[in-house]
Design a protein around this motif. Structure first.
Motif, mmCIF file in Angstrom:
data_model
loop_
_atom_site.group_PDB
_atom_site.id
_atom_site.type_symbol
_atom_site.label_atom_id
_atom_site.label_comp_id
_atom_site.label_asym_id
_atom_site.label_seq_id
_atom_site.Cartn_x
_atom_site.Cartn_y
_atom_site.Cartn_z
ATOM 1 N N ALA A 229 0.832 -1.206 0.000
ATOM 2 C CA ALA A 229 0.000 0.000 0.000
ATOM 3 C C ALA A 229 0.870 1.260 0.000
ATOM 4 N N ARG A 230 2.050 1.178 0.579
ATOM 5 C CA ARG A 230 2.958 2.337 0.510
ATOM 6 C C ARG A 230 3.225 2.685 -0.954
ATOM 7 N N ASP A 231 3.339 1.655 -1.778
ATOM 8 C CA ASP A 231 3.599 1.877 -3.202
ATOM 9 C C ASP A 231 2.367 2.447 -3.920
ATOM 10 N N THR A 232 1.178 1.923 -3.663
ATOM 11 C CA THR A 232 -0.011 2.451 -4.357
ATOM 12 C C THR A 232 -0.322 3.873 -3.878
ATOM 13 N N LEU A 233 -0.054 4.150 -2.611
ATOM 14 C CA LEU A 233 -0.302 5.494 -2.067
ATOM 15 C C LEU A 233 0.636 6.517 -2.702
ATOM 16 N N ARG A 234 1.915 6.162 -2.791
ATOM 17 C CA ARG A 234 2.883 7.127 -3.332
ATOM 18 C C ARG A 234 2.653 7.318 -4.831
ATOM 19 N N LEU A 235 2.218 6.259 -5.517
ATOM 20 C CA LEU A 235 1.961 6.393 -6.954
ATOM 21 C C LEU A 235 0.811 7.375 -7.187
ATOM 22 N N GLU A 236 -0.279 7.224 -6.445
ATOM 23 C CA GLU A 236 -1.401 8.163 -6.569
ATOM 24 C C GLU A 236 -0.954 9.592 -6.279
ATOM 25 N N ALA A 237 -0.033 9.722 -5.327
ATOM 26 C CA ALA A 237 0.447 11.053 -4.953
ATOM 27 C C ALA A 237 1.494 11.569 -5.936
ATOM 28 N N GLY A 238 1.823 10.779 -6.964
ATOM 29 C CA GLY A 238 2.782 11.206 -7.983
ATOM 30 C C GLY A 238 4.208 11.293 -7.469
ATOM 31 N N MET A 239 4.494 10.547 -6.403
ATOM 32 C CA MET A 239 5.846 10.581 -5.840
ATOM 33 C C MET A 239 6.689 9.476 -6.466
ATOM 34 N N LEU A 240 7.948 9.778 -6.727
ATOM 35 C CA LEU A 240 8.809 8.852 -7.447
ATOM 36 C C LEU A 240 9.437 7.824 -6.516
ATOM 37 N N LEU A 241 9.741 6.660 -7.094
ATOM 38 C CA LEU A 241 10.410 5.601 -6.335
ATOM 39 C C LEU A 241 11.820 5.434 -6.878
ATOM 40 N N TYR A 242 12.797 5.612 -5.991
ATOM 41 C CA TYR A 242 14.184 5.485 -6.431
ATOM 42 C C TYR A 242 14.466 4.059 -6.910
ATOM 43 N N GLY A 243 15.215 3.959 -8.026
ATOM 44 C CA GLY A 243 15.554 2.646 -8.562
ATOM 45 C C GLY A 243 14.547 2.195 -9.599
ATOM 46 N N GLN A 244 13.386 2.832 -9.605
ATOM 47 C CA GLN A 244 12.342 2.460 -10.556
ATOM 48 C C GLN A 244 12.006 3.648 -11.463
ATOM 49 N N ASP A 245 11.692 4.792 -10.865
ATOM 50 C CA ASP A 245 11.340 5.980 -11.645
ATOM 51 C C ASP A 245 12.543 6.892 -11.876
ATOM 52 N N ILE A 246 13.493 6.822 -10.985
ATOM 53 C CA ILE A 246 14.700 7.650 -11.101
ATOM 54 C C ILE A 246 15.917 6.823 -10.723
ATOM 55 N N ASP A 247 17.044 7.132 -11.341
ATOM 56 C CA ASP A 247 18.311 6.483 -10.991
ATOM 57 C C ASP A 247 19.446 7.345 -11.529
ATOM 58 N N GLU A 248 20.644 6.802 -11.581
ATOM 59 C CA GLU A 248 21.793 7.622 -11.984
ATOM 60 C C GLU A 248 21.739 8.027 -13.451
ATOM 61 N N ASN A 249 20.870 7.385 -14.232
ATOM 62 C CA ASN A 249 20.740 7.740 -15.651
ATOM 63 C C ASN A 249 19.599 8.709 -15.923
ATOM 64 N N THR A 250 18.977 9.220 -14.875
ATOM 65 C CA THR A 250 17.928 10.228 -15.063
ATOM 66 C C THR A 250 18.296 11.451 -14.239
ATOM 67 N N THR A 251 17.989 12.618 -14.789
ATOM 68 C CA THR A 251 18.256 13.855 -14.044
ATOM 69 C C THR A 251 16.946 14.350 -13.435
#
Lengths: 367, 126
Positions: A229-251
């Motif tokens: 649920a932490r994941d579904t809650l943060r997704l609805e809130a448009g918050m990014l997940l490190y390692g999935q939505d952002i990493d060293e190849n994204t600015t």
């Protein structure tokens, strides 16, 4: 799971019938009663999360500000006492080493909360940026544990622990105080899109606090909330997940985090040239929000199509239990100049399903 | 949860239950428990014929999408249309209201290779 760490709350999770999974080197509860049930509890009442796996660093000394200014695009000189700010640790190319929250405890002392999977990486990186600065960097992740209370009744629960409304930290602030003579940091931050608190205390005292919050919270129908649920809650809130939505190849600019990158910061910071150039000239890819039109669930790695051509990939996606929709975020080719309302397709099991680009946070614009 | 008598289970956690001349197909209570909240069931068109082992549809929980495998050579003769709007029926009642499709099959060899519920219980405990 033998080699995995346990948080100090592990036995409490077992008592609460949690399903345990390995996450970031830790044995963590993924769910207790069910993801949708837990998700709704946070949106409608209040939920309690064990987030002890996350990392706590203290940066202390007369050059604390100078060090922080070097390592994040945010302008920490504008951070007021006891306030918090979301930022990224960037590398020389502007890629994101981690995303984190910096709390200003006093003029020469800051608390950094970082992702569990990145603790060692972050710590080594920050230390490597120290140079001749007069600053002490301490990784206190094993000494501290953290509980999140999220949802509209979280302030009531904090109030009943003895912290009256006037004495509670305001949104995006932190306060050092005591609960039943236990030293705590109470921060008004979270990862759900709801009003809420994150309570940081020594590992020895966290079980006591967990049970105290559960006991006070019972009249507000508090529920323990797992990583699902932490994941579904943060997704609805448009918050990014490190390692999935952002990493060293994204600015941060590619990740549509422009709001956390001030254009007028004077000091140099890691990746400033690359990031400034992207602010001025644009980026090759850009993170967008997606809402399905057809009935289908977009998930990590599914391809995004526009006019019959692949233009990107979903990074996070799934059901949005509070929005009655299926949503996703992902990177698309930015030269196509997508805007809100544009129709795209998501390829799911070799079929194409219609979707549209929507503004994030989903919770704000789709609810 | 009590499974109905006569149920036949596959190693991939689907079940068949004979009802008159056809078989009800669904996923076992163990599969339901493992998947958690079911939010979407993708079903084939009525009349489609599949061989044993082919993917006949997909069941999605909040966490993941899982494929449904045809347990025997046969034909889809009915789909459970109530699952389109109420996929949670699979959670609440996997053997009754939460059946997924009905299959017509004469593939005795494949049927004989499926496990009775007791043997399936031993299989999942391994």
């Amino acid at each position: 799971m033998e080699n995995l760490k346990k948080t100090p709350l592990f036995d409490e999770h077992i008592k609460l019938n949690a399903k345990i999974v390995p996450f970031a080197g830790c044995q963590m509860p993924i769910q207790y009663t069910g993801i949708i049930d837990e998700h709704k509890a946070v949106r409608e009442n209040v939920g309690i999360f064990d987030v002890s796996h996350m990392g706590e660093f203290f940066v202390e000394g007369e050059d604390s500000l100078a060090l922080l200014q070097k390592i994040v695009p945010q302008d920490i000189s504008k951070l007021s006492l006891s306030k918090a700010v979301y930022c990224q640790l960037t590398n020389k190319n502007g890629g994101i080493i981690d995303d984190l929250i910096i709390y200003k405890l006093d003029d020469e002392k800051y608390l950094l909360i970082v992702n569990a999977s990145r603790i060692d990486e972050d710590f080594n990186w920050i230390v490597s940026n120290k140079d001749n600065l007069n600053v002490d960097i301490k990784n206190a992740s094993d000494d501290y544990a953290m509980i999140a209370l999220q949802g509209k009744y979280s302030a009531k629960i904090i109030e009943e622990t003895g912290l009256s409304e006037d004495n509670q930290p305001k949104r995006f602030s932190i306060k050092e105080t005591r609960i039943d003579s236990i030293d705590v940091f109470v921060a008004r931050t979270g990862y759900t899109g709801e009003d809420g608190f994150e309570i940081i205390a020594s590992t020895d005292n966290i079980v006591y606090l967990w049970n105290k919050f559960l006991e006070i919270g019972s009249k507000y129908n508090i529920k323990p909330i797992g990583l699902g649920a932490r994941d579904t809650l943060r997704l609805e809130a448009g918050m990014l997940l490190y390692g999935q939505d952002i990493d060293e190849n994204t600015t941060p600019i590619e990740a549509s985090l422009n709001w956390s990158v001030p254009k007028d910061k004077i000091e140099d910071y890691n990746g400033k040239n690359a990031i400034s150039s992207q602010i001025n000239n644009g980026t090759d890819k850009k993170l967008i929000g997606i809402k399905m039109i057809d009935r289908a669930i977009p998930r990590h790695d599914y391809e995004i199509y526009f006019n019959g051509k692949e233009v990107g990939k979903v990074t996070s996606g799934g059901v949005a239990p509070s929005l009655n929709a299926n949503i996703a975020m992902g990177y698309v080719n930015n030269s196509l100049n997508f805007s809100t309302g544009d129709k795209i397709n998501i390829k799911i099991r070799n079929k194409f399903y219609s979707a549209e680009i929507v503004r994030m946070p989903f919770l704000k614009y789709l609810r | 949860m009590q499974a109905p008598d006569g149920i036949l289970c596959a190693k991939t956690h689907e079940y068949l239950l004979q009802k008159d001349s056809v078989y009800k197909f669904g996923i076992t209570d163990y599969a339901v428990e493992q998947l958690g909240d079911i939010v979407f069931v993708e079903m084939p068109e009525v009349g489609t014929e599949f061989e044993k082992g082919e993917i006949l549809g997909t069941i999605e929980s909040v966490k993941a999408a899982s494929e449904l495998y045809m347990p025997a050579n046969g034909k889809i003769v009915e789909i459970n249309e109530t699952l389109i709007d109420n996929p949670e029926l699979v959670n609440n009642s996997p053997y009754e209201d939460g059946w997924i499709v009905k299959i017509e099959t004469e593939d005795e060899k494949a049927l004989n290779a499926l496990m009775e519920y007791e043997d399936y219980q031993e299989f999942i405990e391994e």
